[in-house]
Design an enzyme around this catalytic site. Structure first.
Site, mmCIF file in Angstrom:
data_model
loop_
_atom_site.group_PDB
_atom_site.id
_atom_site.type_symbol
_atom_site.label_atom_id
_atom_site.label_comp_id
_atom_site.label_asym_id
_atom_site.label_seq_id
_atom_site.Cartn_x
_atom_site.Cartn_y
_atom_site.Cartn_z
ATOM 1 N N GLY A 1 0.845 -1.191 0.000
ATOM 2 C CA GLY A 1 0.000 0.000 0.000
ATOM 3 C C GLY A 1 0.873 1.230 0.000
ATOM 4 O O GLY A 1 2.017 1.190 0.493
ATOM 5 N N HIS B 1 -4.436 1.368 7.552
ATOM 6 C CA HIS B 1 -3.106 1.973 7.630
ATOM 7 C C HIS B 1 -2.989 3.129 6.614
ATOM 8 O O HIS B 1 -2.513 4.219 6.952
ATOM 9 C CB HIS B 1 -2.063 0.878 7.351
ATOM 10 C CG HIS B 1 -0.634 1.333 7.358
ATOM 11 N ND1 HIS B 1 0.269 0.930 8.312
ATOM 12 C CD2 HIS B 1 0.050 2.150 6.509
ATOM 13 C CE1 HIS B 1 1.445 1.485 8.055
ATOM 14 N NE2 HIS B 1 1.342 2.232 6.967
ATOM 15 N N GLU B 2 -3.465 2.895 5.380
ATOM 16 C CA GLU B 2 -3.344 3.927 4.333
ATOM 17 C C GLU B 2 -4.256 5.119 4.621
ATOM 18 O O GLU B 2 -3.868 6.265 4.409
ATOM 19 C CB GLU B 2 -3.664 3.344 2.954
ATOM 20 C CG GLU B 2 -2.760 2.219 2.486
ATOM 21 C CD GLU B 2 -1.288 2.480 2.675
ATOM 22 O OE1 GLU B 2 -0.844 3.645 2.569
ATOM 23 O OE2 GLU B 2 -0.560 1.508 2.951
ATOM 24 N N HIS C 1 -2.774 7.460 6.946
ATOM 25 C CA HIS C 1 -1.761 8.331 6.325
ATOM 26 C C HIS C 1 -2.405 9.622 5.811
ATOM 27 O O HIS C 1 -1.788 10.680 5.826
ATOM 28 C CB HIS C 1 -1.089 7.617 5.145
ATOM 29 C CG HIS C 1 0.123 6.815 5.510
ATOM 30 N ND1 HIS C 1 1.211 7.357 6.149
ATOM 31 C CD2 HIS C 1 0.431 5.501 5.294
ATOM 32 C CE1 HIS C 1 2.138 6.407 6.313
ATOM 33 N NE2 HIS C 1 1.684 5.274 5.819
#
Ligand code: ZN
Length: 177
Positions: free
Chosen positions: A46, A144-145, A148
């Site tokens: 990713g 997780h992405e 970000h």
């Protein structure tokens, strides 16, 4: 296509809340293609735009397509997801603990609790609405992405973070995000 530089936490862009994408022009399409190439080359599963110093709400995700990954994930192995302005609209009650790494924080891994299942509403690379349901490892990568895009890193919420020694690398099956 161009390989992009992946930035590290010393660059403040990684900590900024990214802006919503409103333009799906040629330049944006080139960014998507370059990010996919950069993610695969890294290698990672990713990559979010802020990781290549572009403060926009877009991420690319692709589980590896090697034999082991195909065995574990079936048709999802090697499938490319591009999410623009993603929102998690539904989550499971259960959280699961798992190990994560990040392309922006090379050499480290950590244990993070994530929702086991999520539903994400987003736009595709051309601006068309799409709904994605993900569970397990794929759901973890999405979370997780999306973090970000809000300037959050897994080390902020990890229960434990450790340095991976080169001699341990073969034991760690975790691919960075
Ligand atoms: Zn990351």
């Amino acid at each position: 296509m161009t390989l992009l530089d992946i930035i590290h936490p010393d660059n403040p862009i990684l900590r900024k809340k990214a802006k919503r994408v409103t333009t799906f022009d040629k330049k944006f399409q080139a960014l998507v293609d370059d990010m996919v190439e950069t993610m695969i080359e890294a290698p990672g599963v990713g990559l979010a735009a802020p990781q290549v110093a572009v403060s926009q709400r877009m991420a690319v995700i692709r589980l590896q397509d090697d034999e082991k990954s195909k065995e574990e994930f079936g048709d999802l192995a090697g499938k490319l997801y591009v999410v623009v302005n993603p929102e998690i609209v539904k989550t499971s009650k259960e959280m699961v603990e798992g190990v994560e790494g990040c392309l922006s924080i090379p050499g480290y891994l950590g244990t993070v609790d994530r929702f086991e299942k999520i539903t994400i509403d987003s736009l595709d690379r051309y601006g068309k609405p799409q709904r994605i349901k993900a569970e397990g490892w794929l759901a973890r990568v999405f979370q997780h992405e999306i973090d970000h895009l809000d300037g959050k890193l897994y080390i902020d919420i990890a229960k434990e973070v450790w340095e991976v020694r080169p001699e341990d690398q073969d034991d760690e099956n975790v691919v960075a995000e």
